[in-house]
Design an enzyme around this catalytic site. Structure first.
Site, mmCIF file in Angstrom:
data_model
loop_
_atom_site.group_PDB
_atom_site.id
_atom_site.type_symbol
_atom_site.label_atom_id
_atom_site.label_comp_id
_atom_site.label_asym_id
_atom_site.label_seq_id
_atom_site.Cartn_x
_atom_site.Cartn_y
_atom_site.Cartn_z
ATOM 1 N N ASP A 129 0.850 -1.195 0.000
ATOM 2 C CA ASP A 129 0.000 0.000 0.000
ATOM 3 C C ASP A 129 0.884 1.243 0.000
ATOM 4 O O ASP A 129 1.481 1.586 1.015
ATOM 5 C CB ASP A 129 -0.907 -0.045 1.229
ATOM 6 C CG ASP A 129 -1.943 1.049 1.223
ATOM 7 O OD1 ASP A 129 -1.970 1.840 2.184
ATOM 8 O OD2 ASP A 129 -2.741 1.120 0.277
ATOM 9 N N TYR A 151 3.805 9.430 1.266
ATOM 10 C CA TYR A 151 4.640 8.633 2.152
ATOM 11 C C TYR A 151 6.134 8.834 1.879
ATOM 12 O O TYR A 151 6.973 8.519 2.719
ATOM 13 C CB TYR A 151 4.293 7.150 2.039
ATOM 14 C CG TYR A 151 2.869 6.806 2.430
ATOM 15 C CD1 TYR A 151 2.137 7.622 3.281
ATOM 16 C CD2 TYR A 151 2.260 5.657 1.951
ATOM 17 C CE1 TYR A 151 0.834 7.309 3.627
ATOM 18 C CE2 TYR A 151 0.954 5.339 2.303
ATOM 19 C CZ TYR A 151 0.243 6.172 3.136
ATOM 20 O OH TYR A 151 -1.042 5.857 3.483
ATOM 21 N N HIS A 177 -6.632 10.014 -2.259
ATOM 22 C CA HIS A 177 -6.190 9.800 -0.876
ATOM 23 C C HIS A 177 -7.131 10.431 0.143
ATOM 24 O O HIS A 177 -7.463 9.804 1.160
ATOM 25 C CB HIS A 177 -4.774 10.354 -0.700
ATOM 26 C CG HIS A 177 -4.031 9.731 0.434
ATOM 27 N ND1 HIS A 177 -2.650 9.647 0.472
ATOM 28 C CD2 HIS A 177 -4.447 9.145 1.580
ATOM 29 C CE1 HIS A 177 -2.274 9.036 1.580
ATOM 30 N NE2 HIS A 177 -3.346 8.741 2.276
ATOM 31 N N SER A 196 -10.309 6.933 -0.848
ATOM 32 C CA SER A 196 -9.872 6.712 0.531
ATOM 33 C C SER A 196 -10.377 7.854 1.409
ATOM 34 O O SER A 196 -10.445 9.001 0.966
ATOM 35 C CB SER A 196 -8.341 6.649 0.613
ATOM 36 O OG SER A 196 -7.819 5.621 -0.206
ATOM 37 N N ASN A 197 -10.725 7.522 2.635
ATOM 38 C CA ASN A 197 -11.138 8.506 3.638
ATOM 39 C C ASN A 197 -12.395 9.273 3.243
ATOM 40 O O ASN A 197 -12.628 10.382 3.731
ATOM 41 C CB ASN A 197 -9.993 9.492 3.926
ATOM 42 C CG ASN A 197 -8.770 8.808 4.497
ATOM 43 O OD1 ASN A 197 -8.859 8.095 5.494
ATOM 44 N ND2 ASN A 197 -7.629 8.985 3.848
ATOM 45 N N ASN A 217 0.398 -12.173 12.097
ATOM 46 C CA ASN A 217 -0.783 -11.530 11.546
ATOM 47 C C ASN A 217 -1.362 -12.247 10.340
ATOM 48 O O ASN A 217 -2.552 -12.124 10.052
ATOM 49 C CB ASN A 217 -0.471 -10.072 11.173
ATOM 50 C CG ASN A 217 -0.332 -9.184 12.394
ATOM 51 O OD1 ASN A 217 -0.378 -9.658 13.521
ATOM 52 N ND2 ASN A 217 -0.154 -7.901 12.178
#
Length: 341
Positions: free
Chosen positions: A73, A78, A142, A192-193, A299
């Site tokens: 991702d 980033y 984003h 996203s978001n 995980n």
């Protein structure tokens, strides 16, 4: 409106060790490889630490690939897509594990300063160059908020406030993603978001229904209405911050919540495994932030057990004490969600 053009699952041939959990998850329609996010914590590191950062990033991705993770991702903001591209190139072209490009599900997100058509296209092309790939498996917007375009990712005025560009409509950005999808630069597109209201508004004006919605989701913020809507419209939901914020001492610690701890004790699993199962049984994939090989292995070892109805009900009950970890106020000083505190 078009159906999702791809299976969101891992394209690699499963090993004998992996085949059984993958088969079980396939039976109920899940992608059997937990998605991987290894990016945001690096935002706090300065250029002085770049060498050690690159080493840690390389080690993280190599270990993740070894343990069966396939979804990486990424995002422009980033700041490490070039480094990820170097590692991917090594994995795909010179690695000993014989990985191919189709073995990885690579995503990126259009940043808030690049919502206009030409800027969105330019960022996409630059991200593809950085990652050394020809297409994204998923490309999303984003955040549902636009900033002034320029050299800075967080443009600010003289008072130190982020400069917004309210003249850009999100449908303009999404239509650019549709163009990139038709052009083969993205095999799936999404957001996203976004809030449910924003998603509905977008869908009223778009050609292609978003294939994926990535939102903060966990027992404190289960997003039930959004999940119901997405499932009804064939939209896959990916949960970010699926374990809450484990690094904050000033916010509720979901991993240490008595209900989560009790479920973990009952099942003989870790809190992270319990929370991952909760998401999977709600038909959500997850992007946990994990770095140690031990946690990676732990995980992903969630396909040989299930939470029973009582556990699911108890975890669902945590929505009675709602909490949102990711907010526009914290990130930008701008309120994005109605329930921000």
């Amino acid at each position: 409106q078009l159906a999702c053009p791809l299976d969101l699952g891992c394209h690699s041939v499963p090993t004998q060790e992996q085949s059984e959990p993958r088969r079980k998850m396939a039976e109920i329609g899940y992608e059997p490889t937990t998605m991987l996010s290894m990016v945001k914590p690096f935002l706090a590191l300065v250029s002085l630490l770049l060498t050690s950062l690159r080493t840690r990033l390389t080690r993280t991705i190599m270990a993740a690939a070894k343990h069966g993770y396939r979804h990486i991702d990424c995002a422009h903001i980033y700041g490490n897509q070039s480094q990820i591209g170097e590692v991917l190139s090594e994995l795909i072209h010179v690695g000993k594990e014989h990985h191919g490009r189709s073995d990885f599900f690579i995503t990126s997100k259009i940043w808030n300063t690049n919502h206009r058509v030409r800027h969105c296209i330019a960022e996409t092309e630059n991200s593809l160059r950085q990652l050394k790939i020809h297409h994204f498996d998923l490309l999303t917007i984003h955040w549902p908020i636009s900033f002034a375009h320029g050299a800075a990712d967080m443009p600010k005025d003289a008072a130190g406030k982020v400069i917004q560009d309210k003249s850009v409509h999100l449908i303009e950005t999404y239509r650019t993603l549709e163009h990139l999808y038709h052009d083969g630069k993205a095999r799936a597109i999404g957001v996203s978001n976004f809030t449910l209201e924003q998603l509905r508004d977008l869908m009223a004006h778009c050609e292609i229904t978003p294939h994926v919605v990535q939102i903060e989701c966990h027992p404190y913020l289960p997003q039930n209405d959004m999940l119901k809507f997405c499932h009804e419209h064939g939209i896959h939901v990916t949960a970010c911050a699926p374990f809450g914020n484990v690094n904050s001492k000033d916010e509720p610690n979901l991993m240490q919540d008595p209900v989560v701890v009790a479920c973990a004790k009952k099942s003989g699993r870790s809190a992270a495994q319990v929370l991952t199962r909760w998401h999977l049984q709600r038909k959500c994939s997850v992007v946990p932030q994990i770095f140690s090989p031990e946690h990676m292995k732990e995980n992903i070892s969630v396909f040989d057990f299930e939470l029973d109805d009582e556990d699911m009900k108890n975890l669902d009950g945590l929505s009675a004490k709602p909490y949102r970890y990711i907010t526009g106020t914290k990130e930008f000083g701008i309120k994005v969600f109605a329930d921000e505190k």
